[in-house]
Design an enzyme around this catalytic site. Structure first.
Site, PDB file in Angstrom:
ATOM      1  N   ASP A 152     -21.987 -79.534  -5.320  1.00  0.00           N
ATOM      2  CA  ASP A 152     -20.527 -79.338  -5.338  1.00  0.00           C
ATOM      3  C   ASP A 152     -19.927 -79.757  -6.686  1.00  0.00           C
ATOM      4  OD1 ASP A 152     -20.662 -78.440  -2.680  1.00  0.00           O
ATOM      5  OD2 ASP A 152     -20.605 -80.507  -1.949  1.00  0.00           O
ATOM      6  N   HIS A 179     -19.753 -81.526   2.817  1.00  0.00           N
ATOM      7  CA  HIS A 179     -20.520 -80.555   2.040  1.00  0.00           C
ATOM      8  C   HIS A 179     -20.397 -79.124   2.578  1.00  0.00           C
ATOM      9  CE1 HIS A 179     -23.565 -79.190  -0.721  1.00  0.00           C
ATOM     10  NE2 HIS A 179     -24.423 -78.899   0.222  1.00  0.00           N
TER      11      HIS A 179
END
Ligand code: APR
Length: 317
Positions: A152, A179
Site C-alpha cells: 500500500d 489492507h
C-alpha cells in the site's frame, strides 16, 4: 555470527519472486526453505544455482511442512488462492482462511518463537486467524505477528510520484488502517505536499483500489505478484536487519495495536519501529485532515467486521 533460517510458505506468483529476492540477501539469510503443495523441488533447484551463500531447500506436500518450519526464525506466508473470475470474496476467504489456519497450527508446533509475516489475503482477517491459532496453542506473541501492508505504501509512493512528477523513491506516504479497499487510509496530508481536492480524491481512490488495476489488467487470471513480492521482501529485509540489531527501522504493518483499541479495533496498521524482538514501538496515526478523519470513520466498522470474521472462523472450527 548468525544463521537465520527463513521459510516461505506458498511458492506461487508471489512466493517465487519473493524467494528470489531473499536468495540475494546472503548477509541476512543463511537458509531459505520453500514450502508448497506443488512446484517447490524445481523452484528450489533453480534458485539454488544462484551464487550466493543462502542455502535453498524445497519442501513439497504436507508431510514435509514440519521439516520446512523447524529452526525457522522468520516465516513469510503468501500461500493461498488469488481471486479469480466467478469467485466471491467469501469463497476466497473460506479457502485462504482454512489454509492460513492449518499453516498457523504447523507454525505453533514447529517454530512458535518465529516472526510471522502474513501476505495471504484477506490480510485484515488472516492475521487475526493466525493470532487466534497461536493463542489456542499458548504461543502467541503479538510482537512477532505482522500483516504485510507494505504494498500500500509502495503504491502510494508511485502514484503520488506520478502526480507530482517526482521520483517515487523520494516520496513517503503514511498509510494506516487495513489492507483492502475502504480500510486503507492514506494520509496524504502528512506528506508535506499540497494537492487539489481532485488530486487528493483520485489518489486516495487509486491507493485504496490499486490492486484492482492489476486484477483487471491480468484479465482475471490473478492479482498482484511481482510488486507484492518486492513489497514483501522489503518488509522481510527490514525485519531481518532489525533482528540483527540495526536501530531505527520503521515500516508500516498491520499488527495487534493499541492505536484504536478503545474503539474495538484490535489490529491496525501504522508505522511500526522494528527491533531485536519484532515490534518495538507502534507509532500513532498522527495529525489528520478533515478528509482523512472521514476516511478513518469509514475504515473502522469495516475493519472491525473483517477482524471479527477471522476470529469467528477459528472459534467455530
Ligand atoms: N500450503 C502451502 N501452499 C499452498 C497451500 C497450502 N496449504 N495451498 C495453496 N498453496 C500454494 C499454491 O499451490 C500456490 O503455489 O500457494 C501458492 C499461491 O500462489 P498463486 O496461486 O500464484 O497466488 P499468488 O498470486 O501468489 O497469491 C497468493 O497472496 O496476496 C495474496 O491475495 C493473494 O491470497 C493470495 C496469496
Amino acid at each position: 555470527a548468525y544463521a537465520r533460517k527463513v521459510a516461505v510458505l506458498g511458492a506461487g506468483g508471489i512466493g517465487q519472486p519473493l524467494s528470489l529476492l531473499l536468495k540475494n540477501e546472503g548477509k541476512l539469510v543463511s537458509k531459505l526453505a520453500l514450502f508448497d503443495i506443488v512446484n517447490t523441488p524445481g523452484v528450489a533447484a533453480d534458485l539454488s544455482h544462484i551464487a550466493t551463500p543462502v542455502d535453498v531447500k524445497g519442501y513439497k506436500g504436507t508431510e514435509e511442512l514440519d521439516a520446512a518450519l523447524q529452526g525457522a526464525e522468520v516465516v513469510v506466508i503468501p500461500a493461498g488462492v488469488p481471486r479469480k473470475p466467478g469467485m466471491t470474496r467469501d469463497d476466497l476467504f473460506k479457502t485462504n482462511a482454512g489454509i492460513v489456519k492449518n499453516l498457523a497450527e504447523a507454525c505453533a508446533k514447529n517454530c512458535p518463537k518465529a516472526h510471522f509475516l502474513i501476505i495471504s489475503n484477506p490480510v485484515n482477517s488472516t492475521v487475526p486467524i493466525f493470532a487466534e491459532v497461536l493463542k489456542k496453542h499458548g504461543v502467541y506473541n503479538p510482537k512477532h505477528l505482522f500483516g504485510v501492508t507494505t504494498l500500500d505504501v509502495v503504491r502510494a509512493s508511485t502514484f503520488v510520484g506520478q502526480v507530482k512528477k517526482a521520483n517515487p523513491e523520494s516520496i513517503k506516504v503514511h498509510v494506516v488502517g487495513g489492507h483492502s479497499g475502504p480500510t486503507i487510509v492514506p494520509l496524504l496530508s502528512q506528506t508535506g505536499l499540497t494537492f487539489t481536492d481532485e488530486e487528493r480524491a483520485a489518489l486516495t481512490y487509486r491507493i485504496q483500489y490499486g490492486g484492482d488495476e492489476v486484477v483487471k489488467a491480468k484479465d482475471g487470471t490473478g492479482s498482484a505478484t511481482l510488486s507484492m513480492a518486492v513489497a514483501g521482501a522489503r518488509f522481510a529485509v527490514s525485519l531481518l536487519k532489525a533482528l540483527e540489531g540495526e536501530k531505527g527501522i520503521v515500516e508500516p504493518t498491520f499488527v495487534e495495536s493499541p492505536v484504536l483499541k478503545a474503539q474495538g479495533v484490535d489490529f491496525f496498521a501504522t508505522k511500526v519501529e522494528l527491533g531485536k524482538d519484532g515490534v518495538e514501538k507502534i507509532h500513532p496515526i498522527g495529525a489528520l485532515s478533515k478528509y482523512e478523519e472521514e476516511l478513518l470513520e469509514k475504515c473502522v466498522p469495516e475493519l472491525k467486521a473483517n477482524i471479527k470474521k477471522g476470529l469467528d472462523f477459528v472459534k467455530s472450527a
